[in-house]
Design a protein around this motif. Structure first.
Motif, PDB file in Angstrom:
ATOM      1  N   GLU A 198       0.831  -1.211   0.000  1.00 30.03           N
ATOM      2  CA  GLU A 198       0.000   0.000   0.000  1.00 30.03           C
ATOM      3  C   GLU A 198       0.858   1.250   0.000  1.00 30.03           C
ATOM      4  N   VAL A 199       0.357   2.292  -0.681  1.00 34.57           N
ATOM      5  CA  VAL A 199       1.040   3.583  -0.622  1.00 34.57           C
ATOM      6  C   VAL A 199       0.754   4.198   0.744  1.00 34.57           C
ATOM      7  N   GLU A 200       1.811   4.475   1.480  1.00 40.06           N
ATOM      8  CA  GLU A 200       1.680   5.021   2.844  1.00 40.06           C
ATOM      9  C   GLU A 200       2.703   6.137   2.997  1.00 40.06           C
ATOM     10  N   ARG A 201       2.292   7.258   3.588  1.00 38.73           N
ATOM     11  CA  ARG A 201       3.110   8.470   3.572  1.00 38.73           C
ATOM     12  C   ARG A 201       4.529   8.255   4.116  1.00 38.73           C
ATOM     13  N   GLY A 202       4.650   7.460   5.169  1.00 36.71           N
ATOM     14  CA  GLY A 202       5.973   7.198   5.735  1.00 36.71           C
ATOM     15  C   GLY A 202       6.867   6.459   4.750  1.00 36.71           C
ATOM     16  N   GLY A 203       6.281   5.479   4.043  1.00 34.34           N
ATOM     17  CA  GLY A 203       7.031   4.717   3.047  1.00 34.34           C
ATOM     18  C   GLY A 203       7.441   5.588   1.871  1.00 34.34           C
ATOM     19  N   VAL A 204       6.535   6.498   1.472  1.00 35.60           N
ATOM     20  CA  VAL A 204       6.842   7.433   0.382  1.00 35.60           C
ATOM     21  C   VAL A 204       8.022   8.324   0.771  1.00 35.60           C
ATOM     22  N   GLU A 205       7.938   8.895   1.972  1.00 40.32           N
ATOM     23  CA  GLU A 205       9.010   9.781   2.452  1.00 40.32           C
ATOM     24  C   GLU A 205      10.353   9.043   2.512  1.00 40.32           C
ATOM     25  N   ARG A 206      10.339   7.821   3.048  1.00 42.17           N
ATOM     26  CA  ARG A 206      11.589   7.053   3.179  1.00 42.17           C
ATOM     27  C   ARG A 206      12.194   6.731   1.812  1.00 42.17           C
ATOM     28  N   ALA A 207      11.337   6.304   0.881  1.00 43.34           N
ATOM     29  CA  ALA A 207      11.831   5.942  -0.463  1.00 43.34           C
ATOM     30  C   ALA A 207      12.449   7.152  -1.163  1.00 43.34           C
ATOM     31  N   VAL A 208      11.784   8.293  -1.061  1.00 42.45           N
ATOM     32  CA  VAL A 208      12.289   9.507  -1.712  1.00 42.45           C
ATOM     33  C   VAL A 208      13.631   9.920  -1.113  1.00 42.45           C
ATOM     34  N   LYS A 209      13.741   9.872   0.202  1.00 44.16           N
ATOM     35  CA  LYS A 209      15.001  10.260   0.850  1.00 44.16           C
ATOM     36  C   LYS A 209      16.128   9.273   0.533  1.00 44.16           C
ATOM     37  N   ARG A 210      15.784   7.970   0.488  1.00 43.25           N
ATOM     38  CA  ARG A 210      16.796   6.964   0.124  1.00 43.25           C
ATOM     39  C   ARG A 210      17.398   7.280  -1.240  1.00 43.25           C
ATOM     40  N   LEU A 211      16.529   7.623  -2.187  1.00 44.00           N
ATOM     41  CA  LEU A 211      16.997   7.864  -3.554  1.00 44.00           C
ATOM     42  C   LEU A 211      17.689   9.214  -3.708  1.00 44.00           C
ATOM     43  N   MET A 212      17.126  10.240  -3.091  1.00 40.85           N
ATOM     44  CA  MET A 212      17.565  11.608  -3.362  1.00 40.85           C
ATOM     45  C   MET A 212      18.661  12.113  -2.423  1.00 40.85           C
ATOM     46  N   ILE A 213      18.739  11.550  -1.206  1.00 38.16           N
ATOM     47  CA  ILE A 213      19.635  12.110  -0.194  1.00 38.16           C
ATOM     48  C   ILE A 213      20.711  11.117   0.255  1.00 38.16           C
ATOM     49  N   ASP A 214      20.319   9.847   0.485  1.00 43.03           N
ATOM     50  CA  ASP A 214      21.243   8.874   1.080  1.00 43.03           C
ATOM     51  C   ASP A 214      22.372   8.486   0.123  1.00 43.03           C
ATOM     52  N   GLU A 215      23.429   7.926   0.703  1.00 45.25           N
ATOM     53  CA  GLU A 215      24.571   7.460  -0.086  1.00 45.25           C
ATOM     54  C   GLU A 215      24.163   6.349  -1.051  1.00 45.25           C
ATOM     55  N   GLU A 216      23.202   5.524  -0.610  1.00 43.37           N
ATOM     56  CA  GLU A 216      22.666   4.450  -1.460  1.00 43.37           C
ATOM     57  C   GLU A 216      22.163   5.019  -2.794  1.00 43.37           C
ATOM     58  N   GLY A 217      21.428   6.137  -2.702  1.00 50.25           N
ATOM     59  CA  GLY A 217      20.914   6.790  -3.908  1.00 50.25           C
ATOM     60  C   GLY A 217      22.021   7.348  -4.782  1.00 50.25           C
ATOM     61  N   ALA A 218      23.070   7.872  -4.138  1.00 46.96           N
ATOM     62  CA  ALA A 218      24.212   8.408  -4.899  1.00 46.96           C
ATOM     63  C   ALA A 218      24.889   7.298  -5.698  1.00 46.96           C
ATOM     64  N   ASP A 219      24.998   6.099  -5.081  1.00 52.14           N
ATOM     65  CA  ASP A 219      25.594   4.951  -5.784  1.00 52.14           C
ATOM     66  C   ASP A 219      24.742   4.551  -6.991  1.00 52.14           C
ATOM     67  N   MET A 220      23.411   4.570  -6.806  1.00 49.95           N
ATOM     68  CA  MET A 220      22.503   4.247  -7.914  1.00 49.95           C
ATOM     69  C   MET A 220      22.659   5.254  -9.053  1.00 49.95           C
ATOM     70  N   ARG A 221      22.817   6.520  -8.668  1.00 44.84           N
ATOM     71  CA  ARG A 221      22.979   7.570  -9.684  1.00 44.84           C
ATOM     72  C   ARG A 221      24.253   7.351 -10.490  1.00 44.84           C
ATOM     73  N   GLU A 222      25.327   6.955  -9.817  1.00 42.70           N
ATOM     74  CA  GLU A 222      26.582   6.687 -10.521  1.00 42.70           C
ATOM     75  C   GLU A 222      26.421   5.546 -11.524  1.00 42.70           C
ATOM     76  N   ARG A 223      25.733   4.492 -11.083  1.00 42.67           N
ATOM     77  CA  ARG A 223      25.510   3.356 -11.997  1.00 42.67           C
ATOM     78  C   ARG A 223      24.608   3.766 -13.156  1.00 42.67           C
ATOM     79  N   ALA A 224      23.579   4.592 -12.846  1.00 44.87           N
ATOM     80  CA  ALA A 224      22.671   5.069 -13.905  1.00 44.87           C
ATOM     81  C   ALA A 224      23.438   5.899 -14.933  1.00 44.87           C
ATOM     82  N   LEU A 225      24.378   6.703 -14.472  1.00 45.97           N
ATOM     83  CA  LEU A 225      25.177   7.522 -15.391  1.00 45.97           C
ATOM     84  C   LEU A 225      26.087   6.652 -16.259  1.00 45.97           C
ATOM     85  N   ASP A 226      26.591   5.540 -15.679  1.00 44.98           N
ATOM     86  CA  ASP A 226      27.387   4.591 -16.468  1.00 44.98           C
ATOM     87  C   ASP A 226      26.545   3.981 -17.588  1.00 44.98           C
ATOM     88  N   PHE A 227      25.297   3.598 -17.241  1.00 43.79           N
ATOM     89  CA  PHE A 227      24.404   3.028 -18.257  1.00 43.79           C
ATOM     90  C   PHE A 227      24.050   4.068 -19.316  1.00 43.79           C
TER      91      PHE A 227
END
Length: 444
Positions: A387-416
């Motif tokens: 289910e879409v739940e506000r806490g889950g939405v907030e966590r997912a967005v921060k993981r991608l946009m702010i956390d180091e995990e998201g930065a690693d994904m961005r680097e791989r995306a740029l390689d692709f």
């Protein structure tokens, strides 16, 4: 001796849905750049009336084609089976008329793999035909697996967890439970459709809007299965150096808003042209986005009328809502740092092409398959289920946009991104495949 002129007209037959029309039109543009003229045969001509100014494009109507409004009444599988039965004779009439008008100048019929009725006309008039798959090579490979299933036995087998988790040969990490069968009604009928879709009939080749570097395993499997050339031309929106083709009116005001945002600060949310979120999901999404304290651009096709006033006010302070966006331009914008997507194949290719990591919120079979690849194979995104739940939405967005995990994904995306751009440059896999296709079309 007088030289015989090459046949230069290509007849394109897309399924008239945004996700299918868009890559077909990009294919048309790529072929016009190679000197071909294009005729587009559609059941619902009114949807593309704004495109008729394209030079070299001729639009014709397939009479008696089943209207798209029937999808809801019949369900997608029954709709497609019926569409193919009702369109075969009228498409033959279309081709007959075209041959008279064009003086037999038709080099090939290229049809969406879900519009397999086209082959009968190509065969009757001795015209070469090529199948076009608008989904991933992995999805196409899944159809070839489903085509061989005994539906009753498979459903019994899937009650065994060990068989559920068994990896499909040569398609790691895809397991049998991941095969895209959910949401399509009785499995027996879906398997019948799969048999029709993977039947190559008299086709000279198969075009897939993908890139060898993304799906090498699936492409190897398909090449062996089909026994005819498989042309990987993707990403077609780059191959064609093309403008976008939208069935919906785009709101370009969002570009002005993006111009005012900081680099890579905006999360872009678009869940495609078909799926509608419920009011509760929209509210939870809105709260979660606002709680993330990050700017967002959100496509809600019904506008913001369904949001309560307090939420609308909050959204307007932190985000921007449009009914439809010029997606490729949005993803290319330096302010966009992430894409919350339903994981349609066009959206995946557009996002990877711009090096934008993703939050995956798939709804049906093919999208779930794509999401699995984004998260587990390419590792350039996060899969959000349940289910879409506000806490889950907030966590997912921060993981991608702010956390180091998201930065690693961005680097791989740029390689692709670099790999995809290399594929369409001189000597790249898609560049070479397009030239091979053109040579085939000239010699048929």
């Amino acid at each position: 001796m007088e030289k015989v002129a090459h046949k230069r007209r290509i007849v394109l037959v897309p399924l008239p849905l945004q996700g299918h029309v868009t890559p077909m039109m990009h294919l048309g543009k790529a072929l016009t750049l190679k000197g071909f003229s294009i005729t587009v045969a559609l059941g619902q001509l009114d949807q593309v009336s704004s495109w008729q100014h394209f030079p070299g494009y001729q639009f014709i109507t397939i009479p008696e084609s089943l209207p798209l409004s029937e999808v809801k009444a019949l369900g997608p599988v029954e709709f497609l089976i019926k569409l193919n039965k009702t369109s075969e004779a009228s498409f033959k009439d279309c081709i007959s008329q075209l041959l008279i008008q064009q003086g037999n100048d038709i080099a090939c019929v290229i049809y969406d793999d879900l519009m397999y009725f086209c082959e009968a006309a190509a065969k009757e008039f001795k015209l070469p035909s090529i199948i076009f798959s608008t989904t991933s090579a992995t999805h196409k490979a899944c159809f070839s697996i489903l085509n061989k299933l005994n539906p009753k036995k498979f459903l019994i087998d899937m009650e065994d967890p060990e068989l559920q988790n068994k990896v499909v040969e040569n398609l790691h990490p895809l397991s049998y439970k991941d095969l895209p069968i959910a949401g399509f009604g009785p499995l027996e009928r879906f398997v019948e459709l799969c048999k029709e879709v993977v039947n190559r009939r008299t086709a000279s080749g198969v075009i897939i809007n993908t890139v060898t570097s993304l799906e090498s395993l699936s492409l190897t499997r398909l090449q062996q299965e089909f026994g005819i050339p498989v042309y990987t031309l993707g990403p077609l929106h780059i191959t064609a150096a093309s403008t976008t083709y939208s069935l919906l009116e785009e709101d370009r005001s969002c570009i002005e808003w993006l111009n005012m945002q900081k680099p890579r600060s905006v999360i872009y949310i678009s869940l495609g042209s078909i799926f509608d979120m419920g009011t509760k999901e929209v509210l939870e999404m809105a709260w979660g986005l606002c709680d993330s304290n990050l700017p967002f651009l959100w496509v809600i096709r019904d506008g913001s009328e369904s949001l309560p006033e307090e939420v609308s006010t909050m959204v307007s302070e932190r985000g921007y809502i449009v009914k439809w966006a010029p997606q490729i331009e949005v993803l290319r914008h330096p302010a966009v740092g992430g894409f919350w997507s339903h994981c349609g194949w066009n959206s995946i290719l557009e996002s990877i092409s711009e090096g934008v990591p993703m939050i995956c919120r798939p709804f049906q079979g093919e999208q779930k398959l794509n999401a699995m690849h984004v998260e587990s194979v390419w590792r350039i995104g996060i899969h959000v289920g349940g289910e879409v739940e506000r806490g889950g939405v907030e966590r997912a967005v921060k993981r991608l946009m702010i956390d180091e995990e998201g930065a690693d994904m961005r680097e791989r995306a740029l390689d692709f991104k670099e790999k995809l751009k290399a594929s369409v440059r001189s000597g790249g896999s898609s560049y070479n495949a397009l030239n091979e296709l053109v040579n085939l079309l000239k010699t048929e």
